[in-house]
Design a protein around this motif. Structure first.
Motif, PDB file in Angstrom:
ATOM      1  N   LEU A  57      24.835 -98.243 -16.438  1.00 26.35           N
ATOM      2  CA  LEU A  57      24.048 -98.302 -17.851  1.00 26.35           C
ATOM      3  C   LEU A  57      22.722 -98.294 -17.907  1.00 26.35           C
ATOM      4  CD1 LEU A  57      26.110-102.303 -17.008  1.00 26.35           C
ATOM      5  CD2 LEU A  57      26.959-100.255 -18.201  1.00 26.35           C
ATOM      6  N   MET A  58      22.016 -98.046 -17.109  1.00 24.94           N
ATOM      7  CA  MET A  58      20.843 -97.514 -17.781  1.00 24.94           C
ATOM      8  C   MET A  58      20.506 -96.352 -18.047  1.00 24.94           C
ATOM      9  SD  MET A  58      17.765 -99.133 -17.069  1.00 24.94           S
ATOM     10  CE  MET A  58      16.620-100.159 -16.751  1.00 24.94           C
ATOM     11  N   GLN A  59      21.740 -95.432 -18.320  1.00 29.07           N
ATOM     12  CA  GLN A  59      21.974 -94.487 -18.823  1.00 29.07           C
ATOM     13  C   GLN A  59      21.735 -94.301 -20.086  1.00 29.07           C
ATOM     14  OE1 GLN A  59      21.705 -91.353 -16.415  1.00 29.07           O
ATOM     15  NE2 GLN A  59      21.329 -92.859 -15.306  1.00 29.07           N
ATOM     16  N   LEU A  60      22.241 -95.911 -20.436  1.00 27.01           N
ATOM     17  CA  LEU A  60      22.890 -96.189 -22.268  1.00 27.01           C
ATOM     18  C   LEU A  60      20.978 -95.773 -22.380  1.00 27.01           C
ATOM     19  CD1 LEU A  60      26.051 -98.317 -22.111  1.00 27.01           C
ATOM     20  CD2 LEU A  60      25.560 -95.770 -22.397  1.00 27.01           C
ATOM     21  N   PHE A  61      20.528 -96.581 -21.756  1.00 27.57           N
ATOM     22  CA  PHE A  61      19.028 -96.843 -22.307  1.00 27.57           C
ATOM     23  C   PHE A  61      18.114 -96.119 -22.181  1.00 27.57           C
ATOM     24  CE2 PHE A  61      14.612 -98.358 -20.957  1.00 27.57           C
ATOM     25  CZ  PHE A  61      14.222 -98.831 -21.405  1.00 27.57           C
ATOM     26  N   THR A  62      18.860 -94.909 -21.118  1.00 23.71           N
ATOM     27  CA  THR A  62      17.701 -93.519 -21.056  1.00 23.71           C
ATOM     28  C   THR A  62      18.114 -93.275 -22.255  1.00 23.71           C
ATOM     29  OG1 THR A  62      18.060 -93.768 -18.730  1.00 23.71           O
ATOM     30  CG2 THR A  62      17.219 -91.348 -19.738  1.00 23.71           C
ATOM     31  N   GLY A 117      31.689 -97.415 -28.341  1.00 16.99           N
ATOM     32  CA  GLY A 117      32.554 -96.124 -26.902  1.00 16.99           C
ATOM     33  C   GLY A 117      31.856 -96.079 -26.132  1.00 16.99           C
ATOM     34  N   GLY A 118      31.063 -97.533 -25.474  1.00 15.99           N
ATOM     35  CA  GLY A 118      30.221 -97.687 -24.578  1.00 15.99           C
ATOM     36  C   GLY A 118      31.519 -97.331 -23.210  1.00 15.99           C
ATOM     37  N   GLU A 119      32.851 -98.015 -23.067  1.00 19.46           N
ATOM     38  CA  GLU A 119      32.725 -98.397 -22.378  1.00 19.46           C
ATOM     39  C   GLU A 119      33.966 -96.626 -22.058  1.00 19.46           C
ATOM     40  OE1 GLU A 119      37.272 -99.974 -20.028  1.00 19.46           O
ATOM     41  OE2 GLU A 119      36.124-100.552 -21.673  1.00 19.46           O
ATOM     42  N   GLY A 120      34.324 -96.026 -22.888  1.00 21.94           N
ATOM     43  CA  GLY A 120      34.425 -94.827 -22.601  1.00 21.94           C
ATOM     44  C   GLY A 120      33.513 -93.831 -22.513  1.00 21.94           C
ATOM     45  N   PHE A 121      32.122 -93.781 -22.844  1.00 18.58           N
ATOM     46  CA  PHE A 121      30.740 -93.419 -21.948  1.00 18.58           C
ATOM     47  C   PHE A 121      30.856 -93.511 -20.553  1.00 18.58           C
ATOM     48  CE2 PHE A 121      26.627 -92.845 -21.131  1.00 18.58           C
ATOM     49  CZ  PHE A 121      26.569 -91.845 -21.306  1.00 18.58           C
ATOM     50  N   LEU A 122      31.111 -94.663 -20.469  1.00 20.71           N
ATOM     51  CA  LEU A 122      30.764 -95.226 -18.865  1.00 20.71           C
ATOM     52  C   LEU A 122      32.099 -93.672 -18.052  1.00 20.71           C
ATOM     53  CD1 LEU A 122      30.513 -99.024 -18.737  1.00 20.71           C
ATOM     54  CD2 LEU A 122      28.795 -96.754 -18.221  1.00 20.71           C
ATOM     55  N   SER A 123      33.403 -94.097 -18.481  1.00 23.42           N
ATOM     56  CA  SER A 123      34.556 -93.357 -17.922  1.00 23.42           C
ATOM     57  C   SER A 123      34.164 -91.497 -17.856  1.00 23.42           C
ATOM     58  CB  SER A 123      35.613 -93.564 -18.894  1.00 23.42           C
ATOM     59  OG  SER A 123      36.079 -94.598 -19.340  1.00 23.42           O
ATOM     60  N   LEU A 124      33.474 -91.481 -19.034  1.00 26.46           N
ATOM     61  CA  LEU A 124      32.966 -90.231 -18.564  1.00 26.46           C
ATOM     62  C   LEU A 124      32.359 -89.411 -16.987  1.00 26.46           C
ATOM     63  CD1 LEU A 124      32.174 -89.074 -21.931  1.00 26.46           C
ATOM     64  CD2 LEU A 124      33.966 -88.235 -20.916  1.00 26.46           C
ATOM     65  N   LEU A 125      31.519 -90.867 -16.879  1.00 26.37           N
ATOM     66  CA  LEU A 125      30.687 -90.616 -15.717  1.00 26.37           C
ATOM     67  C   LEU A 125      30.797 -91.099 -14.538  1.00 26.37           C
ATOM     68  CD1 LEU A 125      27.013 -92.637 -17.704  1.00 26.37           C
ATOM     69  CD2 LEU A 125      27.523 -89.992 -17.432  1.00 26.37           C
ATOM     70  N   THR A 126      32.137 -91.750 -14.434  1.00 27.59           N
ATOM     71  CA  THR A 126      32.479 -92.245 -13.264  1.00 27.59           C
ATOM     72  C   THR A 126      33.869 -92.076 -12.825  1.00 27.59           C
ATOM     73  OG1 THR A 126      32.453 -93.568 -11.432  1.00 27.59           O
ATOM     74  CG2 THR A 126      31.847 -94.488 -13.315  1.00 27.59           C
ATOM     75  N   ASN A 127      35.086 -92.024 -12.110  1.00 27.85           N
ATOM     76  CA  ASN A 127      36.812 -92.538 -12.544  1.00 27.85           C
ATOM     77  C   ASN A 127      36.552 -93.693 -11.405  1.00 27.85           C
ATOM     78  OD1 ASN A 127      35.878 -91.322 -10.370  1.00 27.85           O
ATOM     79  ND2 ASN A 127      37.836 -89.788 -10.783  1.00 27.85           N
ATOM     80  N   ASN A 128      35.417 -94.259 -10.992  1.00 31.20           N
ATOM     81  CA  ASN A 128      35.341 -95.057 -10.869  1.00 31.20           C
ATOM     82  C   ASN A 128      36.196 -96.562 -11.403  1.00 31.20           C
ATOM     83  OD1 ASN A 128      35.003 -97.779  -9.270  1.00 31.20           O
ATOM     84  ND2 ASN A 128      34.076 -95.814  -6.964  1.00 31.20           N
ATOM     85  N   GLN A 129      37.213 -97.334 -10.850  1.00 36.05           N
ATOM     86  CA  GLN A 129      37.637 -98.379 -11.431  1.00 36.05           C
ATOM     87  C   GLN A 129      36.755 -99.778 -11.090  1.00 36.05           C
ATOM     88  OE1 GLN A 129      39.387 -97.951 -14.471  1.00 36.05           O
ATOM     89  NE2 GLN A 129      39.171 -96.264 -14.693  1.00 36.05           N
ATOM     90  N   ASP A 130      36.803 -99.557 -10.518  1.00 32.61           N
ATOM     91  CA  ASP A 130      35.766-101.103  -8.994  1.00 32.61           C
ATOM     92  C   ASP A 130      35.061-100.903 -10.194  1.00 32.61           C
ATOM     93  OD1 ASP A 130      37.723-101.711  -7.975  1.00 32.61           O
ATOM     94  OD2 ASP A 130      37.007-100.620  -6.371  1.00 32.61           O
ATOM     95  N   VAL A 131      33.924-100.291 -10.377  1.00 33.00           N
ATOM     96  CA  VAL A 131      32.667 -99.802 -10.790  1.00 33.00           C
ATOM     97  C   VAL A 131      32.946-100.036 -12.149  1.00 33.00           C
ATOM     98  CG1 VAL A 131      30.591 -98.408 -11.488  1.00 33.00           C
ATOM     99  CG2 VAL A 131      31.502 -97.828  -8.879  1.00 33.00           C
ATOM    100  N   ILE A 132      33.208 -99.586 -13.096  1.00 27.61           N
ATOM    101  CA  ILE A 132      34.183 -99.579 -14.504  1.00 27.61           C
ATOM    102  C   ILE A 132      33.529-101.257 -14.782  1.00 27.61           C
ATOM    103  CG2 ILE A 132      35.049 -99.570 -16.864  1.00 27.61           C
ATOM    104  CD1 ILE A 132      35.398 -96.257 -15.325  1.00 27.61           C
ATOM    105  N   GLU A 133      35.032-101.831 -14.085  1.00 28.08           N
ATOM    106  CA  GLU A 133      35.589-103.148 -14.328  1.00 28.08           C
ATOM    107  C   GLU A 133      34.005-104.069 -14.206  1.00 28.08           C
ATOM    108  OE1 GLU A 133      38.869-103.852 -11.735  1.00 28.08           O
ATOM    109  OE2 GLU A 133      40.389-102.344 -12.630  1.00 28.08           O
ATOM    110  N   GLU A 134      33.269-103.687 -12.976  1.00 27.90           N
ATOM    111  CA  GLU A 134      31.978-105.005 -13.043  1.00 27.90           C
ATOM    112  C   GLU A 134      31.439-104.688 -13.739  1.00 27.90           C
ATOM    113  OE1 GLU A 134      29.356-107.093 -10.516  1.00 27.90           O
ATOM    114  OE2 GLU A 134      31.825-106.924 -10.000  1.00 27.90           O
ATOM    115  N   ALA A 135      30.884-103.113 -14.947  1.00 33.81           N
ATOM    116  CA  ALA A 135      30.083-102.585 -16.441  1.00 33.81           C
ATOM    117  C   ALA A 135      30.221-103.539 -16.804  1.00 33.81           C
ATOM    118  CB  ALA A 135      29.889-101.630 -15.861  1.00 33.81           C
TER     119      ALA A 135
END
Length: 434
Positions: free
Chosen positions: A270-275, A329-347
């Motif tokens: 999530l900090m990547q979005l701030f960066t 498009g935030g969730e799509g961006f996170l999906s580019l950074l990781t394919n770990n569904q646990d991390v995406i759901e928690e995010a």
């Protein structure tokens, strides 16, 4: 497009491009060692890169303070002082680099004592550190040149230098690692050579395009005691402000790490979005440094106020844009950074905090630029100190009931406080705003 918009974009766009190239230097190194067959190589570069980021970030005042002082001298058309500021900045950078050389052994020991790594990673990271520390004169000297170029209303040269450094880093590192089989040493020497290539390019550009200023160089006057006091007063405030910033960001990362691997991964992503947002806003902050310093130096308060208004039009528009972008498009961006569904759901449970970042933070970036330009660095330091205190207060009050949400809420309040406090400074102290 009116003239003020054009001036801002001419300064902001090259600065944004320069900002985007910054993480590429580290990414290139990690990519190269990532093909050497051992995770320890990646860890060594990551640890070594983190250490140098902290060291050099602490001395970022050499760029920021130089930018503000130069832009004011440029606005006054005081070309003698313009040259003296560059000499001061580069001289101080080289002096700090010499201190880093002298104290490199205790710095290395303390750093690797605090960083919890495996013995193999520590050994490789030490090799990287001992080579790259010799790049300190290039990095700190270049800070002075970059700040000076921006103060002279020229953000194109820093962009050219940043792009060239990335190209050199790729070439040197690939040749040394895969041609001469030097592994971590090859990456370190590639980085080192790219750093000196950047400093050399800055010097050549200065000689080529500012050659009329060479006759104004006077080392004795540049290092005169009273002028140095002002230089260190301005830069001392920025240095302390940077330490506060490091305290907040380090605490944010370390506190997330204590809450488990998933929370650490979520906060990092999530900090990547701030960066990303910060890279864009920093470009406009650099424009604010150059223009506000120029107009303050010339005593042109009308143009200063017009520049600030125009900057905030851009800031508000960009805040709207990034809020919509992240919302759609935030969730799509996170999906580019990781394919770990646990991390995406928690995010997703923290994502509304990220949506608030653009509006909470854009004013802080812009005011930092304006304050650096008019050298109101003491006000910037005070606002940062209060915002940092607010960050820690909010987190420790709400952490028990809110957990990681308290960390994000504290971070947003920290950003908002910086913007609000500096808004109050502007309307109180800049003529014509009462």
């Amino acid at each position: 497009m009116n003239k003020m918009n054009k001036k801002i974009l001419q300064l902001a766009i090259p600065s944004i491009i320069s900002n985007i190239t910054v993480p590429l230097l580290g990414l290139i190194d990690v990519t190269i060692v990532g093909h050497l067959g051992s995770a320890a190589y990646i860890g060594a570069i990551a640890v070594g890169g983190l250490l140098f980021n902290i060291i050099y970030w602490s001395f970022g005042f050499l760029r920021m303070g130089t930018s503000g002082l130069t832009s004011q001298a440029y606005g006054k058309r005081d070309l003698d002082e313009v040259v003296r500021i560059l000499v001061r900045a580069v001289s101080v950078g080289l002096f700090i680099a010499a201190l880093l050389f002298v104290f490199q052994y205790p710095i290395e020991k303390i750093a690797f004592y605090l960083l919890d790594t495996s013995e193999e990673v520590r050994s490789l990271a030490s090799v990287y550190f001992r080579i790259c520390i010799w790049g300190a004169p290039a990095v700190l000297g270049l800070y002075g040149f970059v700040g000076w170029f921006i103060g002279m209303q020229n953000s194109r040269f820093p962009m050219f230098i940043a792009i060239m450094q990335n190209i050199l880093n790729i070439i040197f590192s690939l040749v040394l690692v895969f041609g001469f089989h030097l592994k971590v040493e090859g990456v370190a020497f590639g980085t080192l050579l790219a750093q000196y290539g950047g400093l050399l390019m800055a010097f050549v550009l200065w000689l080529r395009y500012y050659k009329k200023l060479r006759v104004r160089i006077c080392i004795k006057q540049s290092l005169e005691l009273r002028a140095m006091r002002r230089f260190f007063s301005v830069n001392g405030d920025i240095f302390l402000r940077t330490l506060c910033l490091i305290a907040v960001t380090t605490f944010f990362t370390s506190t997330g790490a204590k809450q488990g691997d998933v929370v650490l991964a979520v906060n990092t992503l999530l900090m990547q979005l701030f960066t990303l947002f910060s890279y864009i806003m920093d470009g406009f902050a650099y424009a604010g440094e150059a223009l506000s310093g120029r107009y303050a130096g010339a005593g042109n308060m009308t143009s200063l106020r017009r520049a600030v208004r125009t900057l905030f039009y851009w800031g508000t528009g960009l805040a709207f844009f990034f809020t919509l972008l992240y919302g759609m498009g935030g969730e799509g961006f996170l999906s580019l950074l990781t394919n770990n569904q646990d991390v995406i759901e928690e995010a997703n449970t923290y994502f509304y905090w990220v949506l608030a970042i653009p509006f909470a933070g854009f004013a802080a970036f812009l005011w930092d630029g304006v304050c650096i330009g008019v050298t109101a660095t003491r006000s910037m330091l005070y606002s940062m100190f209060v915002a940092m205190a607010g960050f820690f207060l909010v987190y420790f009050v709400f952490q028990t009931n809110m957990g990681n949400h308290a960390l994000w809420m504290a971070f947003l309040i920290y950003l908002s406080l910086r913007g609000l406090l500096l808004t109050g400074w502007y309307f109180r102290f800049v003529p014509g705003n009462r």
